[in-house]
Design a protein around this motif. Structure first.
Motif: not given
Length: 200
Positions: A62-66, A68-71, A126-130
Motif C-alpha cells: 500500500p505504500t513505498r515504505p511497505a 521497502l520493508a517487504a524487500l 522513516t521511523p516505520e522502516l527503522q
C-alpha cells in the motif's frame, strides 16, 4: 482474457495467483533497484516495469515504505536460511564458526548484489522502516549471540559487541558488493573481527 503475442500467434496469458504475483513484484523491484537505485523505486514505476496496473501493486504494497520493508524481509528470510545452514554445517571451533558466519553473511549480500545496501539505507528514511530493520537485526543478533556463546567467557557477548559485529558485517559486505574490496578480503576481515571480539 488478456493475450500475448508469440511466434504462433495470440496465446492466453496465465493469471498469477496472489503469492506468485507478490513474488513477481518483489523480483521486479529488486531488478529496478539494482539498475536504477532505491530512489527510483516507486509504486508507479514498479507497476510500469512489472506490466501491471497500479492497483495491483497497491494491493500488495500500500505504500513505498511497505514495499521497502517487504524487500528487506525478503532478503532477511533468504539470508537466515543460508546462515542457519552454514552454521549448522561448520565445525565447532571458534575459527570455523567465525569463518562460517563471515562467509555466509558476505555471500548473502553478494548474491543480492548492490541492491541491498540501497534498500538498507532507504530503511533509515522513516521511523516505520527503522523499526522494521531493528526488528530483523534483533533476531540476527540473538542468533549471533547463541552461535558464539560457547566461546565467550561468561557465555554471552554484550549488546555493544554484537552491534560492532553487525556494523562490521554490513560495512564489509557493502564494500565487497560495491567492488571496493574483494569478497575474500571482506570475509577474512569479518572473521578476524569476530574472533577478536569473542576473545578479548
Amino acid at each position: 482474457m488478456s493475450m500475448t503475442e508469440t511466434a504462433d500467434g495470440p496465446k492466453p496469458r496465465r493469471r498469477l495467483g496472489r503469492e506468485e504475483r507478490r513474488r513477481q513484484l518483489l523480483d521486479v523491484a529488486w531488478k529496478l533497484v539494482g539498475e536504477e537505485g532505491s530512489d527510483a523505486l516507486t509504486l508507479g514505476r514498479l507497476a510500469e516495469r512489472a506490466g501491471v496496473t497500479k492497483p495491483v501493486v497497491y494491493d500488495h504494497f500500500p505504500t513505498r515504505p511497505a514495499l521497502l520493508a517487504a524487500l528487506y524481509r525478503d532478503f532477511d528470510e533468504r539470508q537466515t536460511t543460508v546462515m542457519d545452514a552454514a552454521i549448522e554445517a561448520c565445525a565447532t571451533t571458534l575459527p570455523d564458526k567465525a569463518r562460517g558466519i563471515a562467509s555466509a553473511y558476505v555471500d548473502c549480500v553478494l548474491v543480492q548484489g548492490r541492491e541491498i545496501p540501497g534498500v538498507i539505507a532507504a530503511l533509515a528514511s522513516t521511523p516505520e522502516l527503522q523499526a522494521t530493520k531493528r526488528e530483523y537485526e534483533s533476531v540476527f543478533l540473538g542468533k549471533l549471540r547463541a552461535w558464539l556463546a560457547p566461546f565467550v567467557a561468561g557465555g554471552q557477548l554484550a549488546v555493544a559487541s554484537l552491534l560492532v559485529l553487525l556494523g562490521a558485517a554490513e560495512a564489509l559486505s557493502a564494500a565487497a558488493a560495491g567492488g571496493e574490496i574483494s569478497p575474500e578480503e571482506a570475509k577474512d576481515e569479518l572473521m578476524a573481527v569476530i574472533i577478536s571480539i569473542v576473545c578479548r
